[in-house]
Write a protein that holds these residues in place. Structure first.
Motif, short mmCIF file in Angstrom:
data_model
loop_
_atom_site.label_atom_id
_atom_site.label_comp_id
_atom_site.label_asym_id
_atom_site.label_seq_id
_atom_site.Cartn_x
_atom_site.Cartn_y
_atom_site.Cartn_z
N ASP A 1 1.41 60.49 64.12
CA ASP A 1 2.09 59.21 63.97
C ASP A 1 1.87 58.35 65.21
O ASP A 1 2.24 58.74 66.32
CB ASP A 1 3.59 59.49 63.77
CG ASP A 1 4.42 58.23 63.51
OD1 ASP A 1 3.87 57.12 63.55
OD2 ASP A 1 5.64 58.39 63.27
N SER B 1 2.79 54.90 64.95
CA SER B 1 3.46 53.67 64.53
C SER B 1 4.22 53.04 65.70
O SER B 1 4.33 53.60 66.79
CB SER B 1 4.40 53.96 63.37
OG SER B 1 5.37 54.93 63.73
N THR C 1 -0.59 54.83 60.96
CA THR C 1 0.58 53.97 61.10
C THR C 1 0.76 53.20 59.79
O THR C 1 0.99 53.81 58.76
CB THR C 1 0.46 53.06 62.35
OG1 THR C 1 1.53 52.15 62.38
CG2 THR C 1 -0.85 52.31 62.44
N GLN D 1 -5.06 53.64 59.17
CA GLN D 1 -5.18 55.08 59.37
C GLN D 1 -6.65 55.36 59.65
O GLN D 1 -7.52 54.79 59.00
CB GLN D 1 -4.75 55.87 58.13
CG GLN D 1 -3.31 55.65 57.70
CD GLN D 1 -3.17 54.45 56.80
OE1 GLN D 1 -4.08 54.10 56.07
NE2 GLN D 1 -2.02 53.82 56.85
N THR E 1 5.21 52.22 59.14
CA THR E 1 5.05 53.64 58.84
C THR E 1 4.66 53.80 57.38
O THR E 1 5.48 53.62 56.49
CB THR E 1 6.37 54.40 59.12
OG1 THR E 1 6.76 54.17 60.48
CG2 THR E 1 6.22 55.89 58.87
N ILE F 1 3.34 56.55 55.29
CA ILE F 1 3.00 57.98 55.16
C ILE F 1 2.10 58.22 53.94
O ILE F 1 1.13 58.97 54.01
CB ILE F 1 4.28 58.83 55.06
CG1 ILE F 1 5.10 58.68 56.34
CG2 ILE F 1 3.92 60.30 54.83
CD1 ILE F 1 6.46 59.36 56.28
N SER G 1 2.74 64.64 61.45
CA SER G 1 3.93 64.47 62.28
C SER G 1 4.46 63.06 62.08
O SER G 1 3.70 62.13 61.77
CB SER G 1 3.61 64.70 63.76
OG SER G 1 2.71 63.72 64.24
N GLY G 2 5.78 62.89 62.24
CA GLY G 2 6.36 61.57 62.06
C GLY G 2 7.77 61.49 62.60
O GLY G 2 8.47 62.50 62.68
N ASP G 3 8.19 60.26 62.99
CA ASP G 3 9.54 60.08 63.51
C ASP G 3 10.35 59.08 62.69
O ASP G 3 11.38 58.58 63.14
CB ASP G 3 9.50 59.65 64.98
CG ASP G 3 9.07 58.20 65.18
OD1 ASP G 3 8.40 57.64 64.28
OD2 ASP G 3 9.43 57.62 66.22
N SER H 1 8.75 56.63 55.43
CA SER H 1 7.75 55.65 55.02
C SER H 1 8.44 54.34 54.69
O SER H 1 9.44 54.30 53.96
CB SER H 1 6.99 56.18 53.80
OG SER H 1 5.82 55.43 53.58
#
Length: 198
Positions: free
Chosen positions: A5, A7, A48, A53, A87, A89, A114-116, A119
């Protein structure tokens, strides 16, 4: 496919933690041993928002420890492609799909995302599930909950999919290096179990 990620919610220090943590995880003796033992192929994507991507390191076979080291060094040295976008996804999962056609010899195809955050742009990730299933691709996740406690539940319900899919949690970005190492080892161990049910 290691999908990181990048973003707008990921600041420069957090990006550095992710990339250095991922490299360190790959170089963990148990992880690198499993990668070499399985002659695994790795690629790295930065992702992102919609249409943002990119696979920044193509498929690389982990034939020996030198290959793992070289790949880890590329992970740490590859520049960040984007930094101020949303974001998406589902778009990241979609972009990954044709790349697996390049490695038909692999017995398992896995997107390690991985992501925080959830979407918030582009195609919803669960709408990509039928295509992922048709291509035999599993999606696992490492969820960074620093900005949104409980985010792992979203990834479990709307992102991960496929045989043995799971989501691991890092409570903060500082926890990422430890948790990515655990996750990689769990994935590689799970791969063996799925392929050899004895």
């Amino acid at each position: 496919m290691l999908a990181v990620d990048v973003s707008g919610s990921v600041d420069p220090a957090e990006y550095r933690i992710q990339m250095d943590g991922l490299a360190a995880g790959l170089l963990d003796s148990a992880v690198s041993g499993a990668l070499v033992g399985g002659q695994s192929k790795l690629a790295l994507m930065q992702w992102t928002g919609t249409n943002r991507q990119e696979v920044v390191i193509g498929w690389t076979t982990m034939r020996d420890d030198a290959d793992v080291l070289a790949f880890a060094e590329k992970v740490t040295s590859t520049p960040r492609v984007w930094r101020n976008f949303s974001t998406a996804i589902g778009e990241a999962l979609q972009l990954s799909l044709p790349y697996f056609a390049q490695v038909p010899e692999c017995e398992r195809h896995v997107i390690d995302i991985s992501g925080d955050g959830p979407s918030n742009e582009g195609r919803l990730p669960n709408l990509v599930w039928p295509q992922l299933a048709a291509a035999g691709v599993t999606v696992n996740a490492l969820v960074i909950e620093a900005s949104l406690p409980g985010l792992t539940r979203y990834f479990e319900s709307d992102v991960i999919t496929g045989p043995g899919a799971f989501a691991a949690t890092a409570d903060t970005f500082e926890d990422y290096p430890r948790e990515i190492t655990r996750k990689l080892l769990r994935e590689l161990t799970k791969s063996v179990a799925l392929l050899d049910p004895r």
